[in-house]
Design a protein around this motif. Sequence first.
Motif, PDB file in Angstrom:
ATOM      1  N   ARG B  97     -59.500  27.822  -0.754  1.00  0.00           N
ATOM      2  CA  ARG B  97     -58.682  28.706  -0.324  1.00  0.00           C
ATOM      3  C   ARG B  97     -58.833  30.219  -0.943  1.00  0.00           C
ATOM      4  N   LEU B  98     -59.026  31.308  -0.493  1.00  0.00           N
ATOM      5  CA  LEU B  98     -59.106  32.168  -0.518  1.00  0.00           C
ATOM      6  C   LEU B  98     -58.145  33.737  -0.685  1.00  0.00           C
ATOM      7  N   MET B  99     -58.509  34.589  -0.818  1.00  0.00           N
ATOM      8  CA  MET B  99     -57.566  35.373  -0.700  1.00  0.00           C
ATOM      9  C   MET B  99     -58.019  37.557  -1.082  1.00  0.00           C
ATOM     10  N   PHE B 100     -57.212  37.779  -0.335  1.00  0.00           N
ATOM     11  CA  PHE B 100     -58.744  38.634   0.829  1.00  0.00           C
ATOM     12  C   PHE B 100     -57.880  40.281  -0.024  1.00  0.00           C
ATOM     13  N   ARG B 104     -53.300  40.005   5.017  1.00  0.00           N
ATOM     14  CA  ARG B 104     -53.238  39.629   5.524  1.00  0.00           C
ATOM     15  C   ARG B 104     -52.717  38.736   6.673  1.00  0.00           C
ATOM     16  N   LEU B 105     -51.006  39.181   6.545  1.00  0.00           N
ATOM     17  CA  LEU B 105     -50.724  37.709   6.704  1.00  0.00           C
ATOM     18  C   LEU B 105     -50.327  38.367   8.231  1.00  0.00           C
ATOM     19  N   VAL B 117     -48.609  28.566   5.791  1.00  0.00           N
ATOM     20  CA  VAL B 117     -50.317  29.021   7.113  1.00  0.00           C
ATOM     21  C   VAL B 117     -50.493  28.203   6.110  1.00  0.00           C
ATOM     22  N   ALA B 161     -49.328  36.843  -0.245  1.00  0.00           N
ATOM     23  CA  ALA B 161     -51.367  36.056   0.102  1.00  0.00           C
ATOM     24  C   ALA B 161     -51.397  35.525  -1.137  1.00  0.00           C
ATOM     25  N   ARG B 164     -49.472  31.722  -0.320  1.00  0.00           N
ATOM     26  CA  ARG B 164     -49.672  31.327   0.956  1.00  0.00           C
ATOM     27  C   ARG B 164     -51.247  30.684   0.322  1.00  0.00           C
ATOM     28  N   ALA B 165     -52.077  31.322  -0.692  1.00  0.00           N
ATOM     29  CA  ALA B 165     -53.136  30.546  -0.643  1.00  0.00           C
ATOM     30  C   ALA B 165     -52.733  29.247  -2.062  1.00  0.00           C
TER      31      ALA B 165
END
Lengths: 256, 264
Positions: B97-100, B104-105, B117, B161, B164-165
């Motif tokens: 899983r990626l956190m930017f 990016r919501l 998501v 975020a 989500r990740a």
Amino acid sequence: MSAVPLRRLLPWSLPLALLAIWQLGASTGWIAEEVLPAPTAVIAAFWDLARSGKLWEHIAVSGARALVGFAIGGGLGLVFGMLTGLSRLGEQLLDTSVQMIRNIPHLALIPLVILWFGIEEEARVFLVALGTFFPIYVNTMHGVRSVDPQLMEMGRAYGLSRAALFRRVVLPGALPSVLVGLRYALGIMWLTLIVAETIAANSGIGYLAMHAREFMMVDVVVLSILVYAALGKLADSTARALERRCLAWNPAYRSA
Amino acid sequence: MDTHVIEMPRAPTVTEAPAAGGVALRLRGLSRRFGANTVLRGIDLEIPGGEFVAIVGRSGCGKSTLLRLIAGLDTPSDGTIALTNPDGSAAPADTARLMFQEPRLLPWESILSNVEVGLGRAGTSAERHALARAKLARVGLAGRDAEWPAVLSGGQKQRVALARALVARPPLLALDEPLGALDALTRIEMQALIEEVWREVGFTAILVTHDVGEAVALADRILLLDHGIVDLDIRVAVPRPRRRGDAALAAIEGRILDRLFGRA
């Protein structure tokens, strides 16, 4: 007196003042009756036509033409805009041709349209569809193109399927632009219909105005113009309400 | 490649390694070229499951490219990446899983639905809501489910975020400078939060950052990338929780910075 009602009334003060001057000018004879009848005469004409039911018949006919034409033109514009926005192949195949046709004023086609369809319903529906296609097409394509690529990457990285990416990222991302196109298209829809009904029709608001002109019934002509204005305003308000509802997430569109 | 191991006295109660629930990574001869430009030159690397690795380096050293390869967002020009589950089976390439750097919501979906998501298509909607709510509460945003992301501050958005990740309990979390855009105090809070959830869940964490202090504060191990190779591989054996301004941390930070600026 609180400030809120005053501020609500402010936008209406100018139209009301103009209406008062108009009434005053007409009743003193300063404005000739065959140039512009008094507002009361227009209201009387409205009352007669409304009571006989003729006005509603004409409005229904015009409204149906507008909506059918808009549904066809707007629907095709949405589909083609998505196609060219999403795929390079679609853009290369379609966009140049569409942009070429877009540069022809669609009302310039009226003689051709009359040759093709005569003065039947198809002619007016075709013109409305043609006029509303382009603003929806251009804005849909632009909307799809301007969807944030970072969100697309996030969606792919989180394993969203192509259908889910379209539904949750592309479509809502393009929606603000599509709705701008919708408002443009609604304006063009009425404009096209006015011209088409004025030139050739035997029913509808435009016909009502032209028919009244032949008998010098200026009050009915003015009434027809006002009905068009009201219908245009109604369409615009509907589009705004749609924007507020669909774009509630966007602080720029949040209702006050 | 130099290997420095700085051994520090350990306080056994707090330095317990987190539960080994993370995937192990093995990179062999990993290269990435963009046209004539070679960004990564044959990287070999072993990362055991559950380790917190920070990758530092100058802009353009290839650290984000390396992370994108690990996260499966990009494919290597040469070499392989093998991900191994704790039970020894191979994990799929899209495990991470990626956190930017940006949250990016999805601005048009509620905060809760944004966290969901991260769950993919798993579970009934009641289960999904429950998992997402629990994760939101964990990152300190309980009760904000129904709001739009636009009402949140930058730090709060990154918390969403993070939720989500983590909501699907991934065994590998790739962090691409996730705190770079936050103010200094929010960044320290978020660092603490990331460290806490890492210790709770035990995933393998790979953090790309330009902030050497952040790398030293969070990581078990720091890789310094330079011109597409691992120039330095340092173990940070300082007990957790780590105190900001700790002399041992400062010594490691100084060593890395010296290397970056060519003084060592």
